[in-house]
Design a protein around this motif. Structure first.
Motif, short mmCIF file in Angstrom:
data_model
loop_
_atom_site.label_atom_id
_atom_site.label_comp_id
_atom_site.label_asym_id
_atom_site.label_seq_id
_atom_site.Cartn_x
_atom_site.Cartn_y
_atom_site.Cartn_z
N GLU A 143 23.84 -0.87 -26.43
CA GLU A 143 24.89 -0.53 -25.39
C GLU A 143 24.35 1.13 -24.73
OE1 GLU A 143 28.88 -1.27 -23.74
OE2 GLU A 143 27.42 -2.59 -24.89
N LYS A 144 24.14 1.99 -25.71
CA LYS A 144 23.76 3.25 -25.41
C LYS A 144 22.56 3.18 -24.50
CE LYS A 144 22.73 7.56 -27.65
NZ LYS A 144 22.77 8.57 -28.94
N ARG A 145 21.64 2.41 -24.92
CA ARG A 145 20.21 2.44 -24.19
C ARG A 145 20.62 1.83 -22.69
NH1 ARG A 145 16.76 5.74 -25.12
NH2 ARG A 145 14.95 4.72 -24.35
N LEU A 182 15.92 -4.99 -22.57
CA LEU A 182 15.82 -4.45 -23.75
C LEU A 182 15.40 -5.53 -24.81
CD1 LEU A 182 18.45 -1.27 -23.44
CD2 LEU A 182 16.00 -1.26 -23.40
N HIS A 183 16.24 -6.63 -24.62
CA HIS A 183 15.65 -7.53 -25.65
C HIS A 183 14.33 -7.99 -25.64
CE1 HIS A 183 19.39 -9.13 -27.24
NE2 HIS A 183 19.87 -9.17 -26.18
N ILE A 184 13.79 -8.07 -24.54
CA ILE A 184 12.42 -8.27 -24.37
C ILE A 184 11.45 -7.01 -25.02
CG2 ILE A 184 10.37 -8.46 -22.59
CD1 ILE A 184 12.28 -10.72 -22.57
N CYS A 185 12.09 -5.96 -24.97
CA CYS A 185 11.49 -4.62 -25.55
C CYS A 185 11.60 -4.66 -27.06
CB CYS A 185 11.84 -3.52 -24.96
SG CYS A 185 11.41 -3.22 -23.19
N TYR A 231 20.16 4.09 -19.26
CA TYR A 231 19.14 3.72 -17.93
C TYR A 231 20.08 3.75 -16.66
CZ TYR A 231 15.15 2.95 -20.90
OH TYR A 231 13.97 3.43 -21.73
N LEU A 232 21.16 3.32 -16.73
CA LEU A 232 22.34 3.14 -15.61
C LEU A 232 22.38 4.80 -15.07
CD1 LEU A 232 24.99 0.46 -16.32
CD2 LEU A 232 23.13 0.57 -14.33
N LYS A 233 22.98 5.66 -15.99
CA LYS A 233 22.95 6.86 -15.65
C LYS A 233 21.68 7.64 -15.25
CE LYS A 233 26.84 7.53 -19.02
NZ LYS A 233 27.38 8.00 -20.16
N ASP A 234 20.54 7.37 -15.88
CA ASP A 234 19.43 7.86 -15.20
C ASP A 234 19.13 7.49 -13.62
OD1 ASP A 234 18.84 9.03 -17.53
OD2 ASP A 234 17.14 7.40 -18.15
N GLU A 235 19.73 6.27 -13.16
CA GLU A 235 19.66 5.88 -11.78
C GLU A 235 20.60 6.41 -11.17
OE1 GLU A 235 16.77 4.56 -10.80
OE2 GLU A 235 15.91 4.84 -12.61
N HIS A 236 21.47 7.01 -11.64
CA HIS A 236 22.91 7.55 -10.81
C HIS A 236 23.62 6.13 -10.53
CE1 HIS A 236 21.11 11.44 -11.40
NE2 HIS A 236 19.95 10.93 -10.84
N LEU A 237 23.81 5.23 -11.26
CA LEU A 237 24.32 3.90 -10.83
C LEU A 237 25.97 3.92 -11.49
CD1 LEU A 237 21.50 1.80 -11.44
CD2 LEU A 237 22.63 2.71 -9.07
N CYS A 238 26.30 4.98 -12.44
CA CYS A 238 27.74 4.75 -12.84
C CYS A 238 28.10 6.21 -13.00
CB CYS A 238 27.74 4.34 -14.37
SG CYS A 238 26.59 5.12 -15.50
N THR A 296 26.41 -4.29 -36.03
CA THR A 296 27.37 -3.33 -35.10
C THR A 296 26.35 -2.12 -34.77
OG1 THR A 296 29.06 -3.85 -36.48
CG2 THR A 296 29.23 -1.87 -34.90
N SER A 297 25.44 -1.65 -35.62
CA SER A 297 24.63 -0.56 -35.29
C SER A 297 23.46 -0.92 -34.19
CB SER A 297 23.90 -0.01 -36.22
OG SER A 297 23.06 -0.71 -37.25
N GLU A 298 23.27 -1.99 -34.26
CA GLU A 298 22.07 -2.54 -33.16
C GLU A 298 22.73 -2.65 -32.04
OE1 GLU A 298 18.79 -5.11 -35.67
OE2 GLU A 298 20.58 -5.96 -35.03
#
Length: 136
Positions: free
Chosen positions: A123-125, A106-109, A129-136, A116-118
């Motif tokens: 953190e949300k992103r 995400l830093h690369i992107c 992506y972890l949830k999209d991959e069902h990893l958490c 704090t807002s950044e």
């Protein structure tokens, strides 16, 4: 659909594990990187992902960021080529390794966490992506 597939294959992804056996499949890591690059609309010629130890991350952190301590992930965006260094020693498990990878990517992107807002957005992103991959 063909255009998206072709675009993904333009990014060469190299994965290195310098100290330990990698607890993740390289193909899985590559697919996750391709997905994030596509979702974030980011084109890169090449990405090097280096899984290493605290010593290397501390050395990089001291040299480039003037901080004399190890860190979990450091990213370098060199225009068409990017490098992401991840400490396998800091990560407690595979999920944390992936979180650090996503964070670095995400830093690369273009994401950052200077405010704090950044930080909240990044953190949300990462969790998305972890949830999209069902990893958490």
């Amino acid at each position: 659909m063909k255009m998206e597939k072709k675009r993904q294959n333009l990014t060469k992804i190299n994965i290195f594990s310098l100290n330990r056996k990698l607890p993740l499949k390289k193909k899985f890591i590559k697919n996750l990187i391709y997905k994030i690059l596509k979702d974030e609309d980011r084109d890169l010629k090449e990405i090097n992902v280096i899984f290493s130890n605290n010593k290397l991350l501390k050395d990089l952190n001291r040299k480039f960021f003037k901080k004399n301590r190890p860190t979990n992930v450091i990213s370098f965006n060199l225009n068409d080529i990017a490098e992401i260094y991840i400490s396998q020693q800091i990560a407690k498990n595979s999920q944390e390794l992936l979180f650090f990878l996503i964070h670095g990517l995400l830093h690369i992107c273009g994401y950052d966490h200077k405010t704090t807002s950044e930080e909240r957005l990044m953190e949300k992103r990462c969790w998305k992506y972890l949830k999209d991959e069902h990893l958490c």
